[in-house]
Write a protein that holds these residues in place. Sequence first.
Motif, mmCIF file in Angstrom:
data_model
loop_
_atom_site.group_PDB
_atom_site.id
_atom_site.type_symbol
_atom_site.label_atom_id
_atom_site.label_comp_id
_atom_site.label_asym_id
_atom_site.label_seq_id
_atom_site.Cartn_x
_atom_site.Cartn_y
_atom_site.Cartn_z
ATOM 1 N N HIS A 240 3.235 -38.670 -1.617
ATOM 2 C CA HIS A 240 4.349 -38.061 -0.879
ATOM 3 C C HIS A 240 5.590 -37.956 -1.771
ATOM 4 O O HIS A 240 6.704 -38.311 -1.372
ATOM 5 N N TRP A 241 5.393 -37.447 -2.959
ATOM 6 C CA TRP A 241 6.496 -37.182 -3.876
ATOM 7 C C TRP A 241 6.169 -35.902 -4.642
ATOM 8 O O TRP A 241 5.030 -35.457 -4.695
ATOM 9 N N GLY A 242 7.191 -35.275 -5.192
ATOM 10 C CA GLY A 242 6.977 -34.169 -6.115
ATOM 11 C C GLY A 242 6.893 -32.787 -5.506
ATOM 12 O O GLY A 242 6.908 -31.806 -6.253
ATOM 13 N N LEU A 243 6.819 -32.653 -4.177
ATOM 14 C CA LEU A 243 6.674 -31.321 -3.592
ATOM 15 C C LEU A 243 8.013 -30.715 -3.202
ATOM 16 O O LEU A 243 8.297 -29.562 -3.532
ATOM 17 N N PHE A 244 8.840 -31.487 -2.494
ATOM 18 C CA PHE A 244 10.151 -31.012 -2.074
ATOM 19 C C PHE A 244 11.227 -31.845 -2.776
ATOM 20 O O PHE A 244 11.209 -33.079 -2.692
ATOM 21 N N GLU A 245 12.154 -31.188 -3.398
ATOM 22 C CA GLU A 245 13.149 -31.880 -4.215
ATOM 23 C C GLU A 245 13.950 -32.896 -3.415
ATOM 24 O O GLU A 245 14.294 -33.979 -3.916
ATOM 25 N N PHE A 246 14.270 -32.588 -2.164
ATOM 26 C CA PHE A 246 15.137 -33.452 -1.363
ATOM 27 C C PHE A 246 14.404 -34.659 -0.794
ATOM 28 O O PHE A 246 15.049 -35.568 -0.230
ATOM 29 N N ASN A 247 13.091 -34.707 -0.897
ATOM 30 C CA ASN A 247 12.307 -35.716 -0.181
ATOM 31 C C ASN A 247 11.198 -36.244 -1.076
ATOM 32 O O ASN A 247 10.020 -36.124 -0.770
ATOM 33 N N SER A 248 11.592 -36.824 -2.202
ATOM 34 C CA SER A 248 10.625 -37.146 -3.238
ATOM 35 C C SER A 248 10.904 -38.512 -3.843
ATOM 36 O O SER A 248 11.758 -39.275 -3.373
ATOM 37 N N ALA A 249 10.152 -38.824 -4.869
ATOM 38 C CA ALA A 249 10.358 -39.988 -5.723
ATOM 39 C C ALA A 249 10.028 -39.560 -7.145
ATOM 40 O O ALA A 249 9.328 -38.570 -7.355
ATOM 41 N N ASP A 250 10.537 -40.305 -8.093
ATOM 42 C CA ASP A 250 10.321 -39.991 -9.510
ATOM 43 C C ASP A 250 9.093 -40.767 -9.993
ATOM 44 O O ASP A 250 9.107 -42.002 -9.999
ATOM 45 N N PRO A 251 8.023 -40.073 -10.425
ATOM 46 C CA PRO A 251 6.818 -40.808 -10.833
ATOM 47 C C PRO A 251 7.055 -41.728 -12.027
ATOM 48 O O PRO A 251 6.426 -42.788 -12.118
ATOM 49 N N ASP A 252 7.939 -41.342 -12.933
ATOM 50 C CA ASP A 252 8.246 -42.225 -14.060
ATOM 51 C C ASP A 252 8.937 -43.498 -13.586
ATOM 52 O O ASP A 252 8.669 -44.597 -14.091
ATOM 53 N N ASP A 253 9.817 -43.349 -12.591
ATOM 54 C CA ASP A 253 10.473 -44.532 -12.029
ATOM 55 C C ASP A 253 9.459 -45.411 -11.307
ATOM 56 O O ASP A 253 9.510 -46.647 -11.408
ATOM 57 N N LEU A 254 8.519 -44.781 -10.589
ATOM 58 C CA LEU A 254 7.483 -45.566 -9.917
ATOM 59 C C LEU A 254 6.678 -46.372 -10.930
ATOM 60 O O LEU A 254 6.428 -47.568 -10.733
ATOM 61 N N ARG A 255 6.277 -45.723 -12.020
ATOM 62 C CA ARG A 255 5.510 -46.434 -13.058
ATOM 63 C C ARG A 255 6.330 -47.565 -13.668
ATOM 64 O O ARG A 255 5.797 -48.663 -13.927
ATOM 65 N N HIS A 256 7.600 -47.296 -13.922
ATOM 66 C CA HIS A 256 8.463 -48.330 -14.507
ATOM 67 C C HIS A 256 8.562 -49.538 -13.579
ATOM 68 O O HIS A 256 8.446 -50.692 -14.024
#
Length: 286
Positions: A240-256
């Motif tokens: 549930h990230w990456g599709l809509f800019e306003f409602n996402s998460a950063d995958p690099d931040d998740l990995r970090h």
Amino acid sequence: MADAALPLDPAFPPPPGWDHDVVAWWLGQAGFALRYRDELVFIDPYLSDVLADKYRGQIFPHTRQHPSPVNPSDVTGLDLVLCTHGHTDHMDLGSIPYLQTSSDPLFVVPRSEAVKGISRGIPASRLLGLDAGEYFGAGSITVTAVPAAHEQISLDPHGQHLFLGYVIDIGGVRLYHSGDCAPYAGQEELIRSLDVDIALLPVNGRDAHRAGHGVPGNFELDEAVALCRAAAIPALVCHHWGLFEFNSADPDDLRHRLAGVDDPRWHIPALGEPFRLKDLLTDVTA
């Protein structure tokens, strides 16, 4: 995003050597495809762009940040489509009719949203409504419905849940797709009692700004990890990230933030790239 992986083969064949494994593909947002031998399941496929038209010019334009990984009208051999609730990015009126072009799937939706499902193109003869606590089997697959809180537990006038999660038994693996969900009372105990192997959890979070404009939220990453630990779930797949800019998460931040976490094992999927579920239960974190 893995644009090089697009478009997907609409038959979703397993990669060489994976013929007897459960294989998953992330379709974007909360969407997944699951292949086990000759059975193909979709969960919450949003494969159109209808929300961009609906919300154009509004505070949260639903503009796709990546293309759909597959054309719904090309998908073949689709047996089952699970929709966790009635929001369009989970019960997609722009995909549902076209998923029936080359397949004849059974659609499972919350019973509270059965009328909405029919209005979006599901034939009554191919619709199965479930409420929390109910289950059914199709082929070798068993699905159990559980409550979801988006951001709260919501019931229709008949006391039926508007938001569901599904626990899916497939190929010897038990998955928990929570649907759009945040933590709720009793969730840890319920999910723990179901002996889940892998949790597919939305980690785009929630805040008052989004909720105040009609966009209820989901787990924070720390909450998703905590649920897996409390419910003894060995592996977590973040979505549930990456599709809509306003409602996402950063995958690099998740990995970090997940670096060094080995309980649960975790996976950040790439759009359209297959992964074997059994690998998530050994030593894969990526």
